[in-house]
Scaffold this motif. Structure first.
Motif, mmCIF file in Angstrom:
data_model
loop_
_atom_site.group_PDB
_atom_site.id
_atom_site.type_symbol
_atom_site.label_atom_id
_atom_site.label_comp_id
_atom_site.label_asym_id
_atom_site.label_seq_id
_atom_site.Cartn_x
_atom_site.Cartn_y
_atom_site.Cartn_z
ATOM 1 N N THR A 325 0.826 -1.208 0.000
ATOM 2 C CA THR A 325 0.000 0.000 0.000
ATOM 3 C C THR A 325 0.864 1.263 0.000
ATOM 4 O O THR A 325 0.621 2.195 -0.764
ATOM 5 C CB THR A 325 -0.938 -0.007 1.224
ATOM 6 O OG1 THR A 325 -1.684 -1.222 1.233
ATOM 7 C CG2 THR A 325 -1.898 1.168 1.174
ATOM 8 N N GLY A 326 1.888 1.266 0.846
ATOM 9 C CA GLY A 326 2.786 2.428 0.879
ATOM 10 C C GLY A 326 3.417 2.663 -0.481
ATOM 11 O O GLY A 326 3.462 3.790 -0.985
ATOM 12 N N VAL A 329 0.706 4.047 -3.073
ATOM 13 C CA VAL A 329 0.330 5.447 -2.833
ATOM 14 C C VAL A 329 1.469 6.387 -3.225
ATOM 15 O O VAL A 329 1.266 7.395 -3.906
ATOM 16 C CB VAL A 329 -0.064 5.663 -1.356
ATOM 17 C CG1 VAL A 329 -0.244 7.146 -1.062
ATOM 18 C CG2 VAL A 329 -1.331 4.894 -1.026
ATOM 19 N N GLY A 362 -4.865 11.834 0.755
ATOM 20 C CA GLY A 362 -4.363 10.787 1.636
ATOM 21 C C GLY A 362 -5.350 10.478 2.749
ATOM 22 O O GLY A 362 -5.610 9.316 3.081
ATOM 23 N N ASN A 365 -8.340 8.505 1.091
ATOM 24 C CA ASN A 365 -7.957 7.154 0.701
ATOM 25 C C ASN A 365 -7.561 6.324 1.919
ATOM 26 O O ASN A 365 -7.949 5.166 2.048
ATOM 27 C CB ASN A 365 -6.776 7.191 -0.279
ATOM 28 C CG ASN A 365 -7.200 7.587 -1.680
ATOM 29 O OD1 ASN A 365 -8.361 7.447 -2.040
ATOM 30 N ND2 ASN A 365 -6.261 8.087 -2.462
ATOM 31 N N GLY A 366 -6.763 6.924 2.805
ATOM 32 C CA GLY A 366 -6.279 6.212 3.983
ATOM 33 C C GLY A 366 -7.426 5.760 4.865
ATOM 34 O O GLY A 366 -7.450 4.612 5.341
ATOM 35 N N VAL A 400 -0.426 5.485 4.421
ATOM 36 C CA VAL A 400 -1.010 6.205 3.292
ATOM 37 C C VAL A 400 -0.746 7.707 3.427
ATOM 38 O O VAL A 400 -0.347 8.372 2.465
ATOM 39 C CB VAL A 400 -2.532 5.926 3.183
ATOM 40 C CG1 VAL A 400 -3.173 6.843 2.143
ATOM 41 C CG2 VAL A 400 -2.784 4.472 2.823
ATOM 42 N N SER A 404 1.681 9.698 0.788
ATOM 43 C CA SER A 404 1.120 10.778 -0.024
ATOM 44 C C SER A 404 1.990 12.023 0.070
ATOM 45 O O SER A 404 2.329 12.640 -0.935
ATOM 46 C CB SER A 404 -0.293 11.145 0.454
ATOM 47 O OG SER A 404 -1.146 10.037 0.418
ATOM 48 N N ASN A 433 9.198 3.806 0.828
ATOM 49 C CA ASN A 433 7.935 3.668 1.538
ATOM 50 C C ASN A 433 7.784 2.291 2.167
ATOM 51 O O ASN A 433 7.158 2.146 3.208
ATOM 52 C CB ASN A 433 6.760 3.942 0.599
ATOM 53 C CG ASN A 433 6.559 5.424 0.385
ATOM 54 O OD1 ASN A 433 6.959 6.223 1.232
ATOM 55 N ND2 ASN A 433 5.958 5.799 -0.719
ATOM 56 N N LEU B 288 -5.638 1.316 -5.459
ATOM 57 C CA LEU B 288 -5.273 1.083 -4.059
ATOM 58 C C LEU B 288 -6.137 -0.030 -3.480
ATOM 59 O O LEU B 288 -5.666 -0.854 -2.699
ATOM 60 C CB LEU B 288 -5.438 2.374 -3.246
ATOM 61 C CG LEU B 288 -4.525 3.539 -3.663
ATOM 62 C CD1 LEU B 288 -4.755 4.745 -2.775
ATOM 63 C CD2 LEU B 288 -3.062 3.114 -3.605
#
Lengths: 454, 454
Positions: A325-326, A329, A362, A365-366, A400, A404, A433, B288
């Motif tokens: 995920t990191g 993003v 961020g 989404n996060g 996230v 971002s 990340n 994502l």
């Protein structure tokens, strides 16, 4: 576009091996230099050389110009200095400079001294002084220049003389008595205003022009913005130095977006699908090794938290989720910045606004991803895994947010430092990340283990 | 390039709010339509509308053409159908079609019925029939056409009439009595051969032309290959239909390379740094979420092998290394294929050669990385971790081999199926390789645990 079938190539090879000059000349007669250059990719050096020698000098020069740098170097290595000089005389100065720049210092001098046209040789020497990545490095000196005080008939007479050696003419540039650029004369005015007394009455004033030290990327943006096919280049007091044509700019646009794409995909250097195995490995191994070091760093980080895995082994299961995920993003954020800077839609002066917007994206989404993962873990892991359930979701949210901002901040900072921001995309961002994601995940897990133990 | 400073914008806003028409007109007088369009990005709709109304009709049309699609839609929504029609009359047919295509069906009909120039309206209706992504969808009908049997003076007389309404003229197209394209006449020939008796004696034969149904990507490659500024479009029996100009092609080249880059970075849809927060989230969240599902899949896979982590907990430490390496290799391989297909350097017919080469590159890279990791683990992990030391290196080698081949195979297959290969880059490739990497790692570990137990 010409398509060379395997049958055609076999037919051609037979002609070459029979040394049937007349037949070979006939095959070449209808081909555009760019097609001949393409044909060479399917032939070996000896075959290509044979065909090349059958062409007349001007065609040889044009084909040379259309070849890949590697193929050109091979062909040039088979020719003596005088021959190379002769062909360069047939090229526009901007093309001549491109070829001469690929040669080593010694050969440059020798070839320049063999060029009979002193004016052209002088222009080439002047052009070689400009930085390759500026308007000056891209310009040629072939252009039609008239004085603003001339009449149209006078002008046409002059143009007839100047146009003799030129392949194509799109604009006529108008200067004053001090050679300063004053306007352009679209060729259609020759037809629509055949007898005007002074050019300056029909020329278009305020021409879009660039200074010689303008970076090529800005030149390209101007070409696109103003829909130009050619642009004049001036010095700091407005004197006309040369012109840039759209075909060279288009090559640069493709080159630079290909370069950004390659960097984002972890390819260093200019690698193409038709490069040899060793060249490919050289372009690809460096990032893979950096990725390897990153992965080993992660193993060290995870090793220090081994106690956590003993408390809840389920923690280990979400390592790929956090890292992935990191990486995803960060790649998105950095790509948006790099592309915005490249196409001019993002102004470096508005950096803080971009960072703020990324924080918003961020946050949104996060929150969504963290919530979905929380629900999934809550229902699948069940009781006894509170540490993991909370640690994973809190970490995802933090990762996230961090990715971002970091993915936006790094390319913006590089741009401010005048370093190509594209190097901070792709593998760089995902490896960084990944590592920071692991640190966040392990820290939050440790903290939650203590928290839930109380 | 014009730079609008904050001070200038404030000055301009004051003029607008004072409704000082004369002063505002003066500010606009020296600006290029592209500059005015850029200015609008810093103004609100009401301010932009005020300035727009001060422009003359032709300038309005040019500015409209230079605006972003969103800004244009806003401005058009404030205008009535007759006004829009009037402005479209000032545009070249290719630009007119671009604008009309953005409107909904109802408005299209109304606007077309308001265009007074019946010939132009008819051309627009014809052009609307072509697929947007083909040469026909990109062409305009404004061009100078002469008959091969005319003399130069006759030709110049005709050109004077035809060129009246045209902004720029780069080529004159020569046709036979059946309207079939026979050649082009570079404008410099007007100067150098003023009195030739038949155009066909001085025209350039075998012009590079495209059929109307040629995909735009191929048109762009032809423009680059042959260094063109305009290209004629013909029908299947060679009759001249229209012409494509280089500025439109350049926009397409940038658009399509930006699109490939965005897909490789996990951005769906056309997202720009200046888009609003919600638009950005919409373009970014899908990948994502797919990444999230991939990460959760990995947690399930790892969960099934929890027994392995009990035998040697060190196995968990190398999860990021295996996943990251697979992702990096796959991204590189797929990027090379996508870029090669886009710039024409990779021929789909040579797929098996490309796969073979990737096997070679994978073998080399995989061996080097596996060996380095083996040495690192051998010296740092020490005795008791044989399973991990061997499992990690063998897995890395397998993962690199798999990712190289898979990253090459998938985009090549998509291209063969006529699906855009760029969707198989970036997140798609890294998520897939991540999951398969985990499967490989876990399988090899389980096998080695059994092996070393005996």
């Amino acid at each position: 576009m010409k398509e060379f079938t395997p049958e055609y190539l076999e037919h051609l090879r037979k002609i070459i091996h029979d040394r049937a000059d007349a037949a070979a000349r006939e095959e070449l007669a209808d081909l555009h230099p760019a097609d001949i250059a393409e044909l060479y990719q399917d032939l070996d050096l000896e075959e290509a050389e044979y065909l090349f020698k059958l062409l007349d000098e001007e065609m040889q020069a044009d084909v040379l110009m259309e070849l890949d740098e590697d193929d050109r170097a091979k062909l040039l290595s088979k020719m003596d200095v005088a021959d190379i000089a002769k062909q360069i005389e047939h090229l526009d100065t901007d093309d001549a400079v491109d070829i001469i720049q690929e040669l080593d210092e010694d050969d440059r001098e020798k070839i320049l001294s063999h060029i009979d046209d002193v004016e052209q040789a002088g222009d080439i020497i002047d052009l070689l002084k400009y930085d390759e990545d500026t308007a000056g490095g891209l310009m040629g000196t072939e252009m039609i220049v008239v004085n603003e005080n001339w009449s149209m008939p006078e002008c046409i007479k002059q143009m007839r003389m100047q146009a003799e050696d030129m392949d194509e003419v799109y604009y006529v540039y108008v200067v004053d008595n001090e050679d300063r650029l004053r306007g352009t004369l679209p060729l259609k005015k020759l037809i629509t205003h055949p007898s005007v007394s002074k050019i300056r009455h029909v020329m278009e004033t305020d021409p879009v022009a660039v200074k010689a030290d303008t970076p090529i990327d800005d030149v390209a943006l101007d070409f696109e913005k103003y829909d130009l096919v050619a642009m004049p280049v001036i010095d700091s007091i407005g004197r006309l130095l040369g012109r840039i044509t759209v075909d060279d700019v288009m090559d640069k646009v493709r080159d630079s977006s290909e370069r950004d794409y390659q960097l984002a995909s972890g390819l260093s250097g200019d690698v193409e699908s038709d490069d040899k195995l060793f060249a490919q490995t050289k372009a690809r191994l460096p990032w893979l090794l950096i990725g390897m070091v990153g992965g080993l760093c992660n193993s060290v980080i995870l090793g220090r938290f081994e106690g956590g895995f003993v408390v809840d082994p389920a923690l280990a299961l979400f390592i790929p989720l956090i890292g992935g995920t990191g990486g995803n993003v960060g790649t998105q954020s950095s790509a948006i910045v790099v592309q915005g800077l490249a196409n001019g839609s993002l102004d470096i002066k508005k950096s803080s606004r971009q960072l703020l917007k990324e924080l918003g994206v961020g946050l949104l989404n996060g929150s969504i991803i963290a919530l979905l993962v929380f629900l999934y873990n809550f229902f699948t892991l069940g009781a006894g895994h509170e540490v993991t359930t909370f640690a994973v979701s809190i970490s995802i949210f933090c990762v996230v947010m961090f990715a971002s901002v970091f993915g936006t901040f790094v390319p913006l900072t590089l741009e401010k430092l005048k370093i190509d921001p594209a190097i901070a995309t792709g593998p760089f961002i995902s490896i960084t990340n990944d590592i920071i994601g692991m640190l966040i995940y392990m820290s939050i897990s440790t903290w939650l283990i203590v928290f839930f133990a109380h």
